[in-house]
Motif scaffolding. Sequence first.
Motif, PDB file in Angstrom:
ATOM      1  N   ASP A 178     -27.936  30.568 -23.458  1.00 51.93           N
ATOM      2  CA  ASP A 178     -27.282  31.005 -22.221  1.00 51.93           C
ATOM      3  C   ASP A 178     -26.064  31.876 -22.500  1.00 51.93           C
ATOM      4  O   ASP A 178     -25.104  31.860 -21.739  1.00 51.93           O
ATOM      5  CB  ASP A 178     -26.881  29.790 -21.374  1.00 51.93           C
ATOM      6  N   HIS A 179     -26.111  32.645 -23.586  1.00 52.58           N
ATOM      7  CA  HIS A 179     -25.006  33.555 -23.888  1.00 52.58           C
ATOM      8  C   HIS A 179     -25.507  34.707 -24.763  1.00 52.58           C
ATOM      9  O   HIS A 179     -26.400  34.521 -25.577  1.00 52.58           O
ATOM     10  CB  HIS A 179     -23.848  32.824 -24.579  1.00 52.58           C
ATOM     11  N   TYR A 180     -24.920  35.888 -24.532  1.00 53.37           N
ATOM     12  CA  TYR A 180     -25.272  37.071 -25.301  1.00 53.37           C
ATOM     13  C   TYR A 180     -24.163  38.094 -25.132  1.00 53.37           C
ATOM     14  O   TYR A 180     -23.273  37.935 -24.293  1.00 53.37           O
ATOM     15  CB  TYR A 180     -26.629  37.644 -24.873  1.00 53.37           C
ATOM     16  N   THR A 181     -24.186  39.148 -25.943  1.00 49.47           N
ATOM     17  CA  THR A 181     -23.126  40.154 -25.905  1.00 49.47           C
ATOM     18  C   THR A 181     -23.702  41.520 -25.553  1.00 49.47           C
ATOM     19  O   THR A 181     -24.775  41.907 -26.031  1.00 49.47           O
ATOM     20  CB  THR A 181     -22.389  40.253 -27.257  1.00 49.47           C
ATOM     21  N   LEU A 182     -22.959  42.266 -24.726  1.00 55.76           N
ATOM     22  CA  LEU A 182     -23.391  43.585 -24.277  1.00 55.76           C
ATOM     23  C   LEU A 182     -22.425  44.660 -24.763  1.00 55.76           C
ATOM     24  O   LEU A 182     -21.204  44.490 -24.687  1.00 55.76           O
ATOM     25  CB  LEU A 182     -23.462  43.628 -22.751  1.00 55.76           C
ATOM     26  N   CYS A 183     -22.973  45.761 -25.242  1.00 54.95           N
ATOM     27  CA  CYS A 183     -22.178  46.881 -25.736  1.00 54.95           C
ATOM     28  C   CYS A 183     -21.448  47.576 -24.588  1.00 54.95           C
ATOM     29  O   CYS A 183     -22.032  47.856 -23.547  1.00 54.95           O
ATOM     30  CB  CYS A 183     -23.095  47.882 -26.438  1.00 54.95           C
ATOM     31  N   ARG A 184     -20.163  47.882 -24.788  1.00 51.41           N
ATOM     32  CA  ARG A 184     -19.446  48.714 -23.821  1.00 51.41           C
ATOM     33  C   ARG A 184     -18.724  49.878 -24.484  1.00 51.41           C
ATOM     34  O   ARG A 184     -17.976  50.596 -23.832  1.00 51.41           O
ATOM     35  CB  ARG A 184     -18.488  47.883 -22.964  1.00 51.41           C
ATOM     36  N   CYS A 185     -18.985  50.096 -25.801  1.00 52.51           N
ATOM     37  CA  CYS A 185     -18.407  51.266 -26.474  1.00 52.51           C
ATOM     38  C   CYS A 185     -19.360  52.454 -26.417  1.00 52.51           C
ATOM     39  O   CYS A 185     -18.958  53.589 -26.690  1.00 52.51           O
ATOM     40  CB  CYS A 185     -18.070  50.933 -27.929  1.00 52.51           C
ATOM     41  N   GLY A 186     -20.640  52.200 -26.107  1.00 50.30           N
ATOM     42  CA  GLY A 186     -21.631  53.264 -26.034  1.00 50.30           C
ATOM     43  C   GLY A 186     -22.303  53.581 -27.355  1.00 50.30           C
ATOM     44  O   GLY A 186     -23.190  54.426 -27.406  1.00 50.30           O
ATOM     45  N   GLY A 187     -21.908  52.896 -28.433  1.00 49.21           N
ATOM     46  CA  GLY A 187     -22.406  53.280 -29.748  1.00 49.21           C
ATOM     47  C   GLY A 187     -23.500  52.408 -30.336  1.00 49.21           C
ATOM     48  O   GLY A 187     -24.057  52.745 -31.376  1.00 49.21           O
ATOM     49  N   SER A 188     -23.814  51.295 -29.702  1.00 50.67           N
ATOM     50  CA  SER A 188     -24.792  50.375 -30.277  1.00 50.67           C
ATOM     51  C   SER A 188     -26.177  51.009 -30.370  1.00 50.67           C
ATOM     52  O   SER A 188     -26.616  51.728 -29.472  1.00 50.67           O
ATOM     53  CB  SER A 188     -24.879  49.101 -29.437  1.00 50.67           C
ATOM     54  N   LYS A 189     -26.891  50.715 -31.452  1.00 50.87           N
ATOM     55  CA  LYS A 189     -28.283  51.147 -31.592  1.00 50.87           C
ATOM     56  C   LYS A 189     -29.235  50.139 -30.948  1.00 50.87           C
ATOM     57  O   LYS A 189     -30.437  50.354 -30.921  1.00 50.87           O
ATOM     58  CB  LYS A 189     -28.622  51.337 -33.069  1.00 50.87           C
ATOM     59  N   LYS A 190     -28.664  49.031 -30.475  1.00 50.69           N
ATOM     60  CA  LYS A 190     -29.475  47.980 -29.857  1.00 50.69           C
ATOM     61  C   LYS A 190     -29.170  47.865 -28.364  1.00 50.69           C
ATOM     62  O   LYS A 190     -29.311  46.803 -27.779  1.00 50.69           O
ATOM     63  CB  LYS A 190     -29.221  46.647 -30.545  1.00 50.69           C
ATOM     64  N   LYS A 191     -28.739  48.964 -27.753  1.00 56.90           N
ATOM     65  CA  LYS A 191     -28.351  48.937 -26.344  1.00 56.90           C
ATOM     66  C   LYS A 191     -29.423  48.250 -25.480  1.00 56.90           C
ATOM     67  O   LYS A 191     -30.601  48.462 -25.703  1.00 56.90           O
ATOM     68  CB  LYS A 191     -28.137  50.360 -25.822  1.00 56.90           C
ATOM     69  N   PRO A 192     -29.009  47.451 -24.516  1.00 60.47           N
ATOM     70  CA  PRO A 192     -27.623  47.231 -24.089  1.00 60.47           C
ATOM     71  C   PRO A 192     -26.878  46.172 -24.889  1.00 60.47           C
ATOM     72  O   PRO A 192     -25.728  45.882 -24.600  1.00 60.47           O
ATOM     73  CB  PRO A 192     -27.800  46.782 -22.638  1.00 60.47           C
ATOM     74  N   LEU A 193     -27.529  45.588 -25.914  1.00 63.04           N
ATOM     75  CA  LEU A 193     -26.863  44.563 -26.708  1.00 63.04           C
ATOM     76  C   LEU A 193     -25.864  45.187 -27.678  1.00 63.04           C
ATOM     77  O   LEU A 193     -26.034  46.319 -28.131  1.00 63.04           O
ATOM     78  CB  LEU A 193     -27.902  43.761 -27.488  1.00 63.04           C
ATOM     79  N   CYS A 194     -24.837  44.440 -27.994  1.00 64.97           N
ATOM     80  CA  CYS A 194     -23.820  44.882 -28.953  1.00 64.97           C
ATOM     81  C   CYS A 194     -24.338  44.699 -30.372  1.00 64.97           C
ATOM     82  O   CYS A 194     -24.971  43.685 -30.681  1.00 64.97           O
ATOM     83  CB  CYS A 194     -22.547  44.056 -28.747  1.00 64.97           C
ATOM     84  N   ASP A 195     -24.058  45.673 -31.243  1.00 63.05           N
ATOM     85  CA  ASP A 195     -24.404  45.537 -32.659  1.00 63.05           C
ATOM     86  C   ASP A 195     -23.180  45.678 -33.560  1.00 63.05           C
ATOM     87  O   ASP A 195     -23.304  45.839 -34.771  1.00 63.05           O
ATOM     88  CB  ASP A 195     -25.484  46.546 -33.066  1.00 63.05           C
ATOM     89  N   GLY A 196     -21.994  45.622 -32.956  1.00 60.49           N
ATOM     90  CA  GLY A 196     -20.759  45.704 -33.729  1.00 60.49           C
ATOM     91  C   GLY A 196     -20.243  47.109 -33.935  1.00 60.49           C
ATOM     92  O   GLY A 196     -19.253  47.309 -34.647  1.00 60.49           O
ATOM     93  N   SER A 197     -20.860  48.105 -33.299  1.00 63.08           N
ATOM     94  CA  SER A 197     -20.450  49.497 -33.498  1.00 63.08           C
ATOM     95  C   SER A 197     -19.012  49.756 -33.080  1.00 63.08           C
ATOM     96  O   SER A 197     -18.368  50.682 -33.590  1.00 63.08           O
ATOM     97  CB  SER A 197     -21.377  50.445 -32.735  1.00 63.08           C
TER      98      SER A 197
END
Length: 205
Positions: A178-197
């Motif tokens: 019941d938890h996950y992270t979403l990219c908001r820098c625009g740079g993730s290669k796994k959009k919409p998930l965050c990959d640490g970019s």
Amino acid sequence: MKKSQIVLTQYSPFLSVDTPLIAPDGNSMEIPRVCSLCRCGESKYKPMCDGSHSAAGFVGTRENSDKKAPEHYVGKDITIVFDRYLCMGNGACGELESVFGTHDEPKYDPDAASVDEIIATIKNCPSGALSYILAGEHVINYFDKPQVAVEQNGPLHVQGAVNLIDDQESDKLLPMADHYTLCRCGGSKKKPLCDGSHEDNGFEG
């Protein structure tokens, strides 16, 4: 009963529906029932969208969908489950180096610390990449209420029962948790998930 959702397309911001928003300082933000959250990294009013994605020509197409089965590391009392695709390099697991190793030399040794220490560390993993099996039960859910927490200079931490709906079938990549992270820098290669970019591109917001 209202149902919390995050809705998006490859060309749009995150549309948050019936989901409380928590600022980086931990305080609740006053927002309408439906609001738009920036995911291109360009808004001047982060975390809110100001339409900058349109001017910037932002396209949120995912470049990496290579998700494999989660890895299981079986110990005497607890099994560590690691979904490598979901890891966004938060580093929380590095606090228990005896079990998880370091960023440069990761390892997964479920017998190198107490069960309580391992569980506490896994619960600090925001992306859902880490979970555990104890007494035959796969424990994946930790949050009673839905919310989205904004990390300063980092991603959106989605917590609780918040459905993700988009045009790339991203829900198939999400953890069962019941938890996950979403990219908001625009740079993730796994959009919409965050990959640490955000750590590499100097994202601020």
